[in-house]
Design an enzyme around this catalytic site. Structure first.
Site, PDB file in Angstrom:
ATOM      1  N   ASN A 316       0.798  -1.169   0.022  1.00 42.24           N
ATOM      2  CA  ASN A 316       0.024   0.078   0.166  1.00 42.24           C
ATOM      3  C   ASN A 316       0.814   1.311  -0.015  1.00 42.24           C
ATOM      4  O   ASN A 316       0.699   2.229   0.951  1.00 42.24           O
ATOM      5  CB  ASN A 316      -0.959  -0.062   1.241  1.00 42.24           C
ATOM      6  CG  ASN A 316      -2.237   0.800   0.675  1.00 42.24           C
ATOM      7  OD1 ASN A 316      -2.365   1.343  -0.165  1.00 42.24           O
ATOM      8  ND2 ASN A 316      -3.026   0.970   1.971  1.00 42.24           N
ATOM      9  N   HIS A 352      -9.147   3.646   8.464  1.00 38.06           N
ATOM     10  CA  HIS A 352      -9.791   2.277   8.138  1.00 38.06           C
ATOM     11  C   HIS A 352     -11.149   1.790   8.530  1.00 38.06           C
ATOM     12  O   HIS A 352     -11.875   1.404   7.840  1.00 38.06           O
ATOM     13  CB  HIS A 352      -8.632   1.250   8.548  1.00 38.06           C
ATOM     14  CG  HIS A 352      -7.584   1.045   7.556  1.00 38.06           C
ATOM     15  ND1 HIS A 352      -6.592   1.770   7.665  1.00 38.06           N
ATOM     16  CD2 HIS A 352      -7.448   0.110   6.329  1.00 38.06           C
ATOM     17  CE1 HIS A 352      -5.439   1.430   6.696  1.00 38.06           C
ATOM     18  NE2 HIS A 352      -6.078   0.437   6.126  1.00 38.06           N
TER      19      HIS A 352
END
Length: 465
Positions: A316, A352
């Site tokens: 990521n 998140h």
């Protein structure tokens, strides 16, 4: 017509319909990029923005139906804030608070105890994109001497048009799963500057197909092995009845498999960006053309590194770079690197989702990374450990290191994927909190090992530094 077809496809493949729609949408990026190269590359910017906006909105509608209004509203509000509030720190703060508040509200009202593909998934990507846009617009009004090179490259000279912001936000190569990129990069794409052939579409078909093939391979690996390593197995009596060593090895193998879900999507999406030209990154040191501007994965490093920091740095990438650029480095005024690191990881956890598992995962990441850095410093400063690391025994050391690495990479992923307190606590209890004990022991033990293994002269020099 599309709905029954999706239902049949979902049943035949044995995957949830939202997942099928998502992967098809990522794959559709390739024909979208080919159409752009063939018919829109030489068109005026307005036409290109319209093409990107319409194609991206179509994909959003295909996946989320009328719920695409969430992203559209956030894009419109972001544009109005920049237009009406100007290049002020107030604009940046307002953008940050609005986009994060909207995202967190979405998490709160749609949250379940499972991993669901819903409108909040692309929204989290969009939130960072729009917050970053406000930072770049603000930087465009600052004295160049106050900006670092990274900020200079992404600073905006003027406020973008609404159509430009929509095209940037819904660009088919990054709307659903990323990667992150700046408006300046998107503007260069629209102007036809991101190419190795000035005035012509880039020679990026082969590099794009390489990433597509690699992403497809990762997707096949995930499809084959994920049924054998489901998250739900952790919560069964069968898992609890297994020997301790088996439970630990299951975590290791499960972690390797579960991460391919993310790796495959990111690598395939990167191929779309390369094909369009957005992945163009100039010339390398040896004069070769580079196509890694949108790389979200360093797959070789991810597979071979024995270090936790190596895995984090290869995974990521663009999101981590965004957080480093807009959170970690912007907190330099605190004068405390550790505090900036904690704040950046706390932001990542909240970004998140609202489940406790995210906070625990990134807390563990903070501990693991700092313990590993202490261990690396110990090996570097100790003549005995340095000789051992460079000896013929290193292949064996590497295998042991990889086992420890992936076991304890999987350890913080357990709460990340199981979300809620009752689930991850049950799993950690079943393995006796071995990860917490292991790293807490290292944290306390490394200073004592330094006294034994590092010569006093070396310790004195480090203390003076």
């Amino acid at each position: 017509m599309a709905a029954p077809l999706m239902e049949k496809l979902s049943e035949s493949l044995g995957s949830p319909e939202p997942a099928i729609r998502l992967i098809l949408s990522v794959l559709v990026g390739y024909p979208c990029a080919l159409l752009y190269r063939s018919f829109f590359f030489h068109q005026p910017p307005t036409v290109i923005h319209l093409y990107h906006a319409i194609s991206g909105l179509s994909l959003a509608a295909f996946n989320f139906g009328t719920q695409l209004y969430h992203s559209a509203l956030c894009v419109l509000v972001q544009f109005l804030m920049m237009r009406l509030m100007g290049r002020t720190i107030t604009t940046v703060l307002a953008s940050f608070m609005f986009q994060m508040a909207y995202l967190l509200s979405g998490y709160y009202y749609t949250a379940t105890e499972e991993y669901d593909i819903k409108w909040t998934m692309p929204q989290c990507v969009l939130a960072l994109k729009l917050i970053g846009l406000s930072f770049d617009y603000y930087d465009g009004g600052q004295e160049p001497s106050k900006l670092n090179e990274e900020q200079k490259r992404s600073a905006l000279a003027k406020v973008p048009s609404l159509l430009e912001v929509i095209g940037f936000s819904y660009f088919y190569g990054g709307f659903l799963v990323g990667p992150q990129f700046t408006l300046r990069s998107y503007q260069r794409l629209v102007k036809g500057e991101l190419t190795d052939c000035p005035g012509q579409p880039p020679n990026s078909v082969i590099p794009a197909m390489k990433r597509f093939s690699l992403g497809l391979l990762c997707l096949v690996i995930y499809a084959i092995f994920s049924p054998h390593y489901p998250d739900s197995y952790y919560l069964t009596d069968e898992y609890d009845a297994q020997p301790f060593w088996y439970r630990c090895v299951f975590i290791l193998l499960w972690a390797k498999v579960i991460l391919y879900k993310y790796v495959s999507c990111w690598v395939i999406a990167e191929g779309v960006c390369i094909l369009s030209g957005l992945g163009y990154n100039g010339l390398g040191q040896n004069g070769e053309y580079q196509w890694d501007a949108c790389a979200n994965m360093k797959v070789w490093t991810f597979e071979t590194t024995p270090l936790f920091t190596g895995t984090i740095a290869s995974f990521n990438i663009n999101t981590n770079a965004w957080v480093a650029r807009h959170v970690f480095k912007r907190l330099k005024f605190l004068g405390n690197k550790l505090l900036s690191q904690v704040t950046a990881l706390a932001f990542l956890a909240i970004w998140h989702g609202t489940h406790s598992g995210y906070l625990l995962c990134f807390s563990m990441e903070f501990i693991i990374v700092n313990v590993e850095r202490q261990a690396q410093a110990l090996v570097r400063d100790s003549p005995l450990l340095t000789r051992l690391a460079n000896s013929s025994l290193y292949p064996l050391i590497y295998l042991v290191q990889q086992f420890i690495h992936w076991l304890f990479m999987g350890y913080p992923l357990v709460p990340f994927c199981l979300f809620t307190y009752d689930k991850w606590l049950r799993v950690y209890s079943s393995i006796y909190f071995c990860g917490h004990i292991f790293f807490f022991t290292l944290y306390l033990g490394i200073p004592y090992l330094r006294k034994v293994l590092v010569p006093r002269k070396e310790r004195s020099e480090k203390k003076e530094d």
